[in-house]
Motif scaffolding. Structure first.
Motif, mmCIF file in Angstrom:
data_model
loop_
_atom_site.group_PDB
_atom_site.id
_atom_site.type_symbol
_atom_site.label_atom_id
_atom_site.label_comp_id
_atom_site.label_asym_id
_atom_site.label_seq_id
_atom_site.Cartn_x
_atom_site.Cartn_y
_atom_site.Cartn_z
ATOM 1 N N VAL A 39 -4.885 8.582 -2.083
ATOM 2 C CA VAL A 39 -6.003 9.300 -2.693
ATOM 3 C C VAL A 39 -7.326 8.741 -2.192
ATOM 4 O O VAL A 39 -8.227 9.485 -1.779
ATOM 5 C CB VAL A 39 -5.935 9.221 -4.233
ATOM 6 C CG1 VAL A 39 -7.227 9.736 -4.865
ATOM 7 C CG2 VAL A 39 -4.741 10.002 -4.761
ATOM 8 N N GLU A 40 -7.453 7.432 -2.216
ATOM 9 C CA GLU A 40 -8.700 6.780 -1.793
ATOM 10 C C GLU A 40 -8.999 7.058 -0.323
ATOM 11 O O GLU A 40 -10.154 7.326 0.051
ATOM 12 C CB GLU A 40 -8.612 5.280 -2.050
ATOM 13 C CG GLU A 40 -8.570 4.920 -3.529
ATOM 14 C CD GLU A 40 -8.257 3.464 -3.789
ATOM 15 O OE1 GLU A 40 -8.651 2.953 -4.850
ATOM 16 O OE2 GLU A 40 -7.599 2.823 -2.932
ATOM 17 N N GLY A 54 4.009 -5.116 3.309
ATOM 18 C CA GLY A 54 2.973 -4.183 3.721
ATOM 19 C C GLY A 54 1.931 -3.972 2.644
ATOM 20 O O GLY A 54 2.134 -4.294 1.471
ATOM 21 N N LYS A 55 0.804 -3.423 3.058
ATOM 22 C CA LYS A 55 -0.265 -3.084 2.134
ATOM 23 C C LYS A 55 -0.290 -1.569 1.935
ATOM 24 O O LYS A 55 -0.083 -0.819 2.900
ATOM 25 C CB LYS A 55 -1.618 -3.554 2.685
ATOM 26 C CG LYS A 55 -1.693 -5.048 2.936
ATOM 27 C CD LYS A 55 -3.010 -5.407 3.607
ATOM 28 C CE LYS A 55 -3.066 -6.891 3.935
ATOM 29 N NZ LYS A 55 -4.326 -7.252 4.632
ATOM 30 N N PRO A 56 -0.549 -1.101 0.720
ATOM 31 C CA PRO A 56 -0.613 0.348 0.491
ATOM 32 C C PRO A 56 -1.579 1.049 1.445
ATOM 33 O O PRO A 56 -1.326 2.166 1.886
ATOM 34 C CB PRO A 56 -1.081 0.450 -0.963
ATOM 35 C CG PRO A 56 -0.574 -0.805 -1.604
ATOM 36 C CD PRO A 56 -0.703 -1.862 -0.537
ATOM 37 N N GLU A 57 -2.668 0.367 1.794
ATOM 38 C CA GLU A 57 -3.662 0.965 2.679
ATOM 39 C C GLU A 57 -3.102 1.220 4.081
ATOM 40 O O GLU A 57 -3.547 2.151 4.773
ATOM 41 C CB GLU A 57 -4.887 0.043 2.777
ATOM 42 C CG GLU A 57 -5.661 -0.111 1.485
ATOM 43 C CD GLU A 57 -4.999 -1.065 0.492
ATOM 44 O OE1 GLU A 57 -5.429 -1.075 -0.679
ATOM 45 O OE2 GLU A 57 -4.066 -1.804 0.887
ATOM 46 N N GLU A 58 -2.119 0.422 4.476
ATOM 47 C CA GLU A 58 -1.510 0.625 5.789
ATOM 48 C C GLU A 58 -0.644 1.885 5.801
ATOM 49 O O GLU A 58 -0.608 2.618 6.799
ATOM 50 C CB GLU A 58 -0.691 -0.607 6.166
ATOM 51 C CG GLU A 58 -1.564 -1.833 6.421
ATOM 52 C CD GLU A 58 -0.788 -3.118 6.601
ATOM 53 O OE1 GLU A 58 -1.164 -3.919 7.479
ATOM 54 O OE2 GLU A 58 0.196 -3.340 5.862
ATOM 55 N N ILE A 59 0.022 2.141 4.695
ATOM 56 C CA ILE A 59 0.794 3.380 4.584
ATOM 57 C C ILE A 59 -0.150 4.570 4.547
ATOM 58 O O ILE A 59 0.089 5.606 5.181
ATOM 59 C CB ILE A 59 1.678 3.358 3.318
ATOM 60 C CG1 ILE A 59 2.450 2.039 3.213
ATOM 61 C CG2 ILE A 59 2.613 4.560 3.309
ATOM 62 C CD1 ILE A 59 3.287 1.704 4.409
ATOM 63 N N ALA A 91 -2.989 9.562 6.577
ATOM 64 C CA ALA A 91 -4.252 10.167 6.990
ATOM 65 C C ALA A 91 -4.141 10.781 8.379
ATOM 66 O O ALA A 91 -4.665 11.866 8.642
ATOM 67 C CB ALA A 91 -5.365 9.128 6.949
ATOM 68 N N TYR A 92 -3.458 10.086 9.285
ATOM 69 C CA TYR A 92 -3.266 10.650 10.627
ATOM 70 C C TYR A 92 -2.443 11.930 10.565
ATOM 71 O O TYR A 92 -2.818 12.954 11.163
ATOM 72 C CB TYR A 92 -2.582 9.642 11.546
ATOM 73 C CG TYR A 92 -2.054 10.292 12.798
ATOM 74 C CD1 TYR A 92 -2.927 10.776 13.765
ATOM 75 C CD2 TYR A 92 -0.682 10.459 13.001
ATOM 76 C CE1 TYR A 92 -2.446 11.423 14.902
ATOM 77 C CE2 TYR A 92 -0.197 11.091 14.136
ATOM 78 C CZ TYR A 92 -1.083 11.572 15.079
ATOM 79 O OH TYR A 92 -0.602 12.216 16.193
#
Length: 247
Positions: free
Chosen positions: A26-27, A214-219, A224-225
């Motif tokens: 979402v972010e 892993g970090k959620p932001e990496e997923i 996003a791509y």
């Protein structure tokens, strides 16, 4: 110029978007300029806080209470997104549950709920979204590397549902490809969210070639791509992001 920019804004719906990987998605989508609706089942306070944070940053967000095991609520969430934003360009199915138990004692009610949320709910959301999506639409499901390698005892049901999700994505890609809509599956490995049982964390970290979860932001970056215009030729695929666990 302002009108052209407004027309270019994408509208997204993220199921299970109030925390963990869903929250990061979402972010990220909001930061990339999309108006983002997201569902939550029980974490109302966290959902309201996330929506407020997105809007404080200049974005548009809508928190919708909907249980992904409930067909009517899920369909209503899709339609409410369209009503609020005028379109639906991106659907991310992030809602999911992890139930673990030995096969011989696995409660059938939990099996049914795992299937209802992880597989059936994703299908329903996709089905309803496709009633509104135009060419250029993007669908992304959040699966798991467990579809490729279960890896742990007591994970048979979870692995089964995530394997079904990957297969479903391949089939749907064929059905909708000529409509100019893509669908892909992101398969995270161990990620820093509360879905991972605490007693497994040390074992997982020791197994990972990168030496960390892993970090959620990496997923969210991969999502996003896949949700972007650049990914127009990518469909029906599963992308495993697991720190090398299945290497």
């Amino acid at each position: 110029m302002q009108q052209a920019q407004a027309e270019a804004v994408k509208a997204a719906l993220v199921t299970g978007g109030s925390r963990g990987i869903g929250k990061a998605i979402v972010e990220r989508l909001a930061r990339d300029g999309a108006a983002v609706a997201f569902t939550y089942a029980s974490s109302g306070a966290a959902a309201r806080e996330l929506a407020a944070a997105v809007e404080a940053g200049g974005g548009r967000a809508l928190a919708i209470r909907a249980d992904s095991a409930d067909e009517a609520q899920l369909r209503a969430a899709v339609n409410r997104t369209v009503e609020a934003f005028g379109s639906l360009d991106i659907l991310v199915n992030s809602a999911g549950v992890l139930e673990m138990a030995p096969v011989e004692s696995f409660p059938i009610a939990q099996l049914d709920r795992s299937y209802a949320i992880n597989v059936r709910g994703a299908f329903i959301a996709i089905q309803e979204a496709l009633r509104h999506m135009q060419p250029g639409g993007r669908i992304v499901t959040i699966g798991s590397m467990a579809a490729v390698r279960a890896g742990f005892a007591n994970s048979s049901v979870y692995a089964m549902t995530k394997g079904a999700l990957a297969s479903m994505v391949r089939g749907i890609a064929i059905d909708i490809g000529r409509r100019g809509i893509t669908i892909n599956n992101v398969q995270p490995g161990p990620t820093q969210t509360d879905i991972v049982p605490a007693e497994y964390i040390d074992t997982l970290v020791n197994m990972l070639p990168v030496g960390r979860m892993g970090k959620p932001e990496e997923i969210a970056g991969m999502v996003a791509y896949l949700a972007s215009a650049e990914a127009a030729y990518v469909t029906g695929s599963s992308f495993t992001i697991d720190g090398g666990l299945i290497a």
